[in-house]
Design a protein around this motif. Sequence first.
Motif, mmCIF file in Angstrom:
data_model
loop_
_atom_site.group_PDB
_atom_site.id
_atom_site.type_symbol
_atom_site.label_atom_id
_atom_site.label_comp_id
_atom_site.label_asym_id
_atom_site.label_seq_id
_atom_site.Cartn_x
_atom_site.Cartn_y
_atom_site.Cartn_z
ATOM 1 N N SER A 111 0.820 -1.214 0.000
ATOM 2 C CA SER A 111 0.000 0.000 0.000
ATOM 3 C C SER A 111 0.853 1.263 0.000
ATOM 4 N N ASP A 112 2.166 1.110 0.182
ATOM 5 C CA ASP A 112 3.110 2.229 0.258
ATOM 6 C C ASP A 112 2.659 3.218 1.330
ATOM 7 N N THR A 113 2.410 2.677 2.518
ATOM 8 C CA THR A 113 1.967 3.499 3.648
ATOM 9 C C THR A 113 2.920 3.345 4.828
ATOM 10 N N VAL A 114 2.956 4.375 5.657
ATOM 11 C CA VAL A 114 3.765 4.368 6.872
ATOM 12 C C VAL A 114 2.846 4.773 8.024
ATOM 13 N N ARG A 115 2.892 4.018 9.108
ATOM 14 C CA ARG A 115 2.053 4.299 10.286
ATOM 15 C C ARG A 115 2.969 4.581 11.467
ATOM 16 N N PHE A 116 2.842 5.775 12.038
ATOM 17 C CA PHE A 116 3.626 6.195 13.189
ATOM 18 C C PHE A 116 2.746 6.026 14.430
ATOM 19 N N VAL A 117 3.206 5.263 15.414
ATOM 20 C CA VAL A 117 2.374 4.932 16.575
ATOM 21 C C VAL A 117 3.094 5.335 17.871
ATOM 22 N N HIS A 140 -1.038 8.200 10.243
ATOM 23 C CA HIS A 140 -0.989 7.271 9.115
ATOM 24 C C HIS A 140 -0.672 8.088 7.868
ATOM 25 N N TYR A 141 0.416 7.747 7.170
ATOM 26 C CA TYR A 141 0.868 8.513 6.009
ATOM 27 C C TYR A 141 0.823 7.639 4.767
ATOM 28 N N ASP A 142 0.057 8.083 3.771
ATOM 29 C CA ASP A 142 -0.042 7.387 2.488
ATOM 30 C C ASP A 142 0.927 8.053 1.513
ATOM 31 N N ASN A 143 1.992 7.348 1.145
ATOM 32 C CA ASN A 143 3.003 7.906 0.244
ATOM 33 C C ASN A 143 2.444 8.248 -1.130
ATOM 34 N N ARG A 144 1.494 7.455 -1.620
ATOM 35 C CA ARG A 144 1.000 7.661 -2.984
ATOM 36 C C ARG A 144 0.132 8.906 -3.101
ATOM 37 N N SER A 145 -0.803 9.050 -2.174
ATOM 38 C CA SER A 145 -1.712 10.200 -2.234
ATOM 39 C C SER A 145 -1.221 11.371 -1.403
ATOM 40 N N GLU A 146 -0.202 11.136 -0.562
ATOM 41 C CA GLU A 146 0.322 12.137 0.361
ATOM 42 C C GLU A 146 -0.790 12.708 1.257
ATOM 43 N N VAL A 147 -1.535 11.792 1.861
ATOM 44 C CA VAL A 147 -2.583 12.157 2.805
ATOM 45 C C VAL A 147 -2.210 11.602 4.175
ATOM 46 N N PHE A 148 -2.355 12.435 5.204
ATOM 47 C CA PHE A 148 -2.135 12.025 6.578
ATOM 48 C C PHE A 148 -3.473 11.807 7.258
ATOM 49 N N SER A 149 -3.560 10.807 8.130
ATOM 50 C CA SER A 149 -4.671 10.656 9.072
ATOM 51 C C SER A 149 -4.057 10.778 10.449
ATOM 52 N N ILE A 150 -4.580 11.682 11.264
ATOM 53 C CA ILE A 150 -3.985 11.982 12.560
ATOM 54 C C ILE A 150 -4.984 11.682 13.668
ATOM 55 N N GLU A 151 -4.552 10.949 14.682
ATOM 56 C CA GLU A 151 -5.392 10.643 15.834
ATOM 57 C C GLU A 151 -4.744 11.200 17.100
ATOM 58 N N GLY A 152 -5.561 11.848 17.935
ATOM 59 C CA GLY A 152 -5.079 12.257 19.248
ATOM 60 C C GLY A 152 -5.264 11.106 20.219
ATOM 61 N N GLY A 153 -4.822 11.274 21.438
ATOM 62 C CA GLY A 153 -4.986 10.231 22.447
ATOM 63 C C GLY A 153 -3.861 10.279 23.457
ATOM 64 N N GLN A 154 -3.894 9.359 24.410
ATOM 65 C CA GLN A 154 -2.925 9.329 25.510
ATOM 66 C C GLN A 154 -1.483 9.285 25.013
ATOM 67 N N ALA A 155 -1.249 8.638 23.871
ATOM 68 C CA ALA A 155 0.126 8.477 23.389
ATOM 69 C C ALA A 155 0.588 9.649 22.523
ATOM 70 N N SER A 156 -0.170 10.753 22.514
ATOM 71 C CA SER A 156 0.264 11.928 21.761
ATOM 72 C C SER A 156 1.303 12.689 22.565
ATOM 73 N N PRO A 157 2.359 13.212 21.897
ATOM 74 C CA PRO A 157 3.346 13.998 22.632
ATOM 75 C C PRO A 157 2.828 15.373 23.031
ATOM 76 N N HIS A 158 1.681 15.769 22.465
ATOM 77 C CA HIS A 158 1.101 17.066 22.801
ATOM 78 C C HIS A 158 0.420 16.967 24.167
ATOM 79 N N PRO A 159 0.486 18.012 24.995
ATOM 80 C CA PRO A 159 -0.170 17.972 26.313
ATOM 81 C C PRO A 159 -1.649 17.597 26.213
ATOM 82 N N ALA A 160 -2.124 16.871 27.180
ATOM 83 C CA ALA A 160 -3.522 16.429 27.287
ATOM 84 C C ALA A 160 -3.927 15.497 26.148
ATOM 85 N N GLY A 161 -2.965 14.902 25.457
ATOM 86 C CA GLY A 161 -3.283 13.924 24.419
ATOM 87 C C GLY A 161 -3.913 14.502 23.178
#
Length: 199
Positions: A111-117, A140-161
Motif C-alpha cells: 500500500s506504500d503506507t507508513v504508520r507512526f504509533v 498514518h501517512y499514504d506515500n502515494r496520495s500524500e494524505v495524513f490521518s492523525i489521531e489524538g490520544g494518551q500516546a500523543s506527545p502534545h499535552p492532554a493527548g
Amino acid sequence: MLLALALATGGWAGSAQAEKADRNKPINIDYDRGGVDFVKQRTEFSGNVVLSKGSMVMRAARMDVRETSDGYQQAYASGEAGKPVTFRQARDVPGEAVEGSADQVEYDSRSDTVRFVGNAVVRRMRGATVADEVVGAVIHYDNRSEVFSIEGGQASPHPAGRGRMVLMPRAAAASEPAASEPALPLQTSPGLQQPRKPS
C-alpha cells in the motif's frame, strides 16, 4: 479525534509526491543481530537497524520484517527509551523531504503506507527548515496520495493527548507591504455614526 490532511492543504503541493522512483527499489537492511523464520517468511533484526529503500530510510532499535505470499514486505519497527524510530524520505519537490519519529513505525510496501504509533511527529522539511508539522498519538501517512490521518490520544506527545498541526505561512513576505510604502491612515466608514451623548 481523527483528522485527515492532504499535503495539498496548507501549501503541501498536491502534485508532488514522495520520491516515485523509491517504489521500484529493493529494500536493504543493516543490523547488528538477526534471525530468520523461513516458515513464516519473517526476520527479526535488532541493534541499530537501518532499513532503506531508495531515498527512504528508517532507523530503529528492533525491526520485524515479513514477506507476504504475493512478494510484498511489511516492516514493524520499535524504538527504545529515549530513542524513537525515525523515518525520512525525499519528495519529488527538489530539496523537500518528509521526516517523522514515533515509538513504533510500520511500513507496508504493497500500500506504500507508513504508520507512526505513539508520540508521533511528522514534518515536511524544506532543506533544514520545518515547513509543516503534525503531532498525534497515531499518524498514518499514504506515500502515494500524500494524505495524513492523525489521531489524538494518551500516546500523543502534545499535552492532554491532543493532536496538533502547524502549517507555516507560504507567502508572508508577499502579503506584507514594502518598507518604502507609507502606511495608510485609518478612515471612518461613512456608514458608522458617532455615539450620541446623553442629554
